[in-house]
Design a protein around this motif. Structure first.
Motif, mmCIF file in Angstrom:
data_model
loop_
_atom_site.group_PDB
_atom_site.id
_atom_site.type_symbol
_atom_site.label_atom_id
_atom_site.label_comp_id
_atom_site.label_asym_id
_atom_site.label_seq_id
_atom_site.Cartn_x
_atom_site.Cartn_y
_atom_site.Cartn_z
ATOM 1 N N ASP A 111 76.917 3.382 -58.887
ATOM 2 C CA ASP A 111 76.167 2.894 -59.477
ATOM 3 C C ASP A 111 76.921 1.137 -60.046
ATOM 4 O OD1 ASP A 111 74.111 3.957 -60.680
ATOM 5 O OD2 ASP A 111 74.367 4.568 -62.339
ATOM 6 N N SER A 112 78.567 1.310 -60.009
ATOM 7 C CA SER A 112 79.455 -0.149 -59.874
ATOM 8 C C SER A 112 79.527 -0.488 -58.972
ATOM 9 C CB SER A 112 80.527 0.074 -60.107
ATOM 10 O OG SER A 112 81.242 0.958 -59.262
ATOM 11 N N ASP A 113 78.690 -0.193 -57.398
ATOM 12 C CA ASP A 113 78.551 -0.982 -56.364
ATOM 13 C C ASP A 113 77.057 -1.371 -56.083
ATOM 14 O OD1 ASP A 113 80.785 -0.459 -55.272
ATOM 15 O OD2 ASP A 113 79.667 1.914 -54.990
ATOM 16 N N TYR A 114 76.410 -1.357 -58.099
ATOM 17 C CA TYR A 114 74.361 -2.324 -57.487
ATOM 18 C C TYR A 114 74.370 -3.811 -56.896
ATOM 19 C CZ TYR A 114 70.204 -3.761 -59.378
ATOM 20 O OH TYR A 114 69.191 -4.085 -59.390
ATOM 21 N N GLU A 115 75.276 -4.242 -58.236
ATOM 22 C CA GLU A 115 75.673 -5.906 -58.093
ATOM 23 C C GLU A 115 76.399 -6.242 -56.339
ATOM 24 O OE1 GLU A 115 74.189 -7.787 -60.029
ATOM 25 O OE2 GLU A 115 73.486 -6.492 -61.256
ATOM 26 N N TYR A 116 77.081 -6.066 -56.377
ATOM 27 C CA TYR A 116 77.783 -6.094 -54.705
ATOM 28 C C TYR A 116 75.969 -6.011 -54.200
ATOM 29 C CZ TYR A 116 80.220 -4.943 -50.355
ATOM 30 O OH TYR A 116 79.906 -5.760 -48.837
ATOM 31 N N ILE A 117 76.467 -4.575 -53.895
ATOM 32 C CA ILE A 117 74.615 -4.727 -53.016
ATOM 33 C C ILE A 117 73.525 -5.711 -53.362
ATOM 34 C CG2 ILE A 117 72.369 -2.749 -52.399
ATOM 35 C CD1 ILE A 117 75.584 -0.913 -52.699
ATOM 36 N N GLU A 137 70.438 8.658 -54.165
ATOM 37 C CA GLU A 137 70.554 9.804 -53.200
ATOM 38 C C GLU A 137 71.545 9.928 -52.415
ATOM 39 O OE1 GLU A 137 68.413 12.114 -53.518
ATOM 40 O OE2 GLU A 137 67.588 11.437 -55.287
ATOM 41 N N ASN A 138 72.391 8.389 -52.196
ATOM 42 C CA ASN A 138 73.543 8.704 -51.334
ATOM 43 C C ASN A 138 73.281 8.028 -50.135
ATOM 44 O OD1 ASN A 138 75.594 9.472 -53.295
ATOM 45 N ND2 ASN A 138 75.124 11.611 -52.496
ATOM 46 N N GLU A 139 71.916 7.185 -50.328
ATOM 47 C CA GLU A 139 71.936 6.944 -48.985
ATOM 48 C C GLU A 139 72.617 5.077 -48.494
ATOM 49 O OE1 GLU A 139 67.759 6.944 -49.678
ATOM 50 O OE2 GLU A 139 67.351 9.392 -49.117
ATOM 51 N N ILE A 140 73.373 4.972 -49.982
ATOM 52 C CA ILE A 140 74.363 3.417 -49.173
ATOM 53 C C ILE A 140 75.780 4.126 -49.111
ATOM 54 C CG2 ILE A 140 75.385 1.146 -49.977
ATOM 55 C CD1 ILE A 140 71.889 1.307 -51.666
ATOM 56 N N TYR A 141 76.099 3.375 -48.146
ATOM 57 C CA TYR A 141 77.472 3.622 -47.925
ATOM 58 C C TYR A 141 78.780 2.267 -47.913
ATOM 59 C CZ TYR A 141 76.322 8.034 -45.230
ATOM 60 O OH TYR A 141 75.354 9.055 -45.263
ATOM 61 N N ILE A 142 79.567 2.009 -48.244
ATOM 62 C CA ILE A 142 80.141 1.279 -49.157
ATOM 63 C C ILE A 142 81.728 1.031 -48.351
ATOM 64 C CG2 ILE A 142 81.544 -0.484 -50.794
ATOM 65 C CD1 ILE A 142 78.559 -0.508 -51.013
ATOM 66 N N LEU A 143 82.434 0.363 -46.914
ATOM 67 C CA LEU A 143 82.854 0.100 -46.503
ATOM 68 C C LEU A 143 84.114 -0.530 -47.603
ATOM 69 C CD1 LEU A 143 80.662 0.280 -44.350
ATOM 70 C CD2 LEU A 143 82.018 -1.028 -42.917
ATOM 71 N N SER A 199 89.297 -3.498 -51.284
ATOM 72 C CA SER A 199 87.838 -4.193 -51.537
ATOM 73 C C SER A 199 86.670 -3.432 -50.673
ATOM 74 C CB SER A 199 88.310 -5.560 -51.444
ATOM 75 O OG SER A 199 90.101 -5.752 -51.747
ATOM 76 N N ASN A 200 85.361 -4.284 -51.047
ATOM 77 C CA ASN A 200 84.982 -4.413 -50.255
ATOM 78 C C ASN A 200 84.227 -5.093 -49.025
ATOM 79 O OD1 ASN A 200 83.802 -2.160 -52.288
ATOM 80 N ND2 ASN A 200 82.066 -3.326 -52.998
ATOM 81 N N ILE A 201 84.020 -4.568 -47.868
ATOM 82 C CA ILE A 201 84.052 -5.288 -46.454
ATOM 83 C C ILE A 201 82.716 -4.664 -45.797
ATOM 84 C CG2 ILE A 201 86.824 -5.176 -46.280
ATOM 85 C CD1 ILE A 201 86.185 -3.203 -44.169
ATOM 86 N N GLY A 202 81.543 -4.544 -46.407
ATOM 87 C CA GLY A 202 80.586 -4.157 -45.594
ATOM 88 C C GLY A 202 80.011 -2.800 -46.060
ATOM 89 N N TRP A 203 78.702 -2.494 -46.116
ATOM 90 C CA TRP A 203 77.936 -1.643 -45.861
ATOM 91 C C TRP A 203 76.985 -0.914 -45.388
ATOM 92 C CZ3 TRP A 203 77.056 -6.402 -47.712
ATOM 93 C CH2 TRP A 203 74.825 -6.675 -46.697
ATOM 94 N N MET A 204 76.391 0.217 -45.154
ATOM 95 C CA MET A 204 75.060 1.146 -43.946
ATOM 96 C C MET A 204 74.478 1.374 -45.162
ATOM 97 S SD MET A 204 74.268 3.564 -42.542
ATOM 98 C CE MET A 204 75.218 4.737 -42.831
ATOM 99 N N ARG A 205 73.409 1.217 -45.130
ATOM 100 C CA ARG A 205 73.152 2.210 -45.522
ATOM 101 C C ARG A 205 71.011 2.262 -45.056
ATOM 102 N NH1 ARG A 205 67.376 -1.209 -45.799
ATOM 103 N NH2 ARG A 205 67.863 -3.410 -46.066
ATOM 104 N N TYR A 206 70.558 3.885 -45.564
ATOM 105 C CA TYR A 206 69.368 4.194 -44.608
ATOM 106 C C TYR A 206 68.311 4.712 -45.602
ATOM 107 C CZ TYR A 206 70.814 8.968 -45.600
ATOM 108 O OH TYR A 206 71.839 10.011 -46.832
ATOM 109 N N GLY A 207 67.104 5.078 -44.636
ATOM 110 C CA GLY A 207 66.292 5.790 -45.391
ATOM 111 C C GLY A 207 65.763 7.073 -44.419
ATOM 112 N N TYR A 208 64.273 7.454 -44.243
ATOM 113 C CA TYR A 208 63.392 7.774 -43.579
ATOM 114 C C TYR A 208 62.236 7.530 -42.814
ATOM 115 C CZ TYR A 208 67.009 11.024 -45.767
ATOM 116 O OH TYR A 208 68.353 11.768 -45.852
#
Length: 148
Positions: A8-14, A32-38, A44-53
């Protein structure tokens, strides 16, 4: 670099950086753990990856973003391989992604074993290439740098 599940603390970043997701979906995808933070070595956050189905039954990687100064150093590959491992653990044998034909990402995915599976044309946008990868022959890889 570390890969962690978004919280939840990554919400604003995304929300502030990913213009390709409806804001109302961010929290449910985090849950649902469908977003990863790098994260880099100083956390420090340097990126993200997200997926669905795709069709609600095939994992589909929707977005990888790595900040410019961290590109071409293996972060993208690392997060894709981490995601593939997670999908194997969940029992999936096939994963998908897509990229526009005018983007270099298609070569990145093909180097990682993704195969062309079709294409899509939407309005006046460039051709969207659909790519798949069969995971059934891959062995599980352990990533000591990742939190899961």
């Amino acid at each position: 670099m570390r890969i962690v599940f978004a919280t939840d603390s990554d919400y604003e970043y995304i929300r502030n950086r990913d213009p390709h997701i409806y804001e109302s979906l961010i929290l449910s995808k985090i849950k649902e753990n469908e977003i990863y933070i790098l994260r880099n070595q100083d956390e420090s956050n340097i990126g993200w990856m997200r997926y669905g189905y795709f069709w609600d039954n095939t994992p589909f990687m929707n977005m990888i973003w790595v900040d410019e100064q961290y590109r071409d150093k293996g972060a993208g590959k690392q997060v894709v391989l981490f995601w593939e491992e997670q999908m194997i653990q969940k029992g999936f044998n096939l994963v998908m992604t897509s990229t526009q034909a005018d983007e270099g990402a298609q070569h990145f995915y093909r180097k990682l074993g993704y195969k062309d599976a079709g294409c899509l044309i939407l309005d006046a946008q460039p051709l969207e290439i659909l790519l798949t990868k069969n995971l059934s022959s891959l062995e599980m890889i352990q990533f000591p740098h990742s939190d899961s």
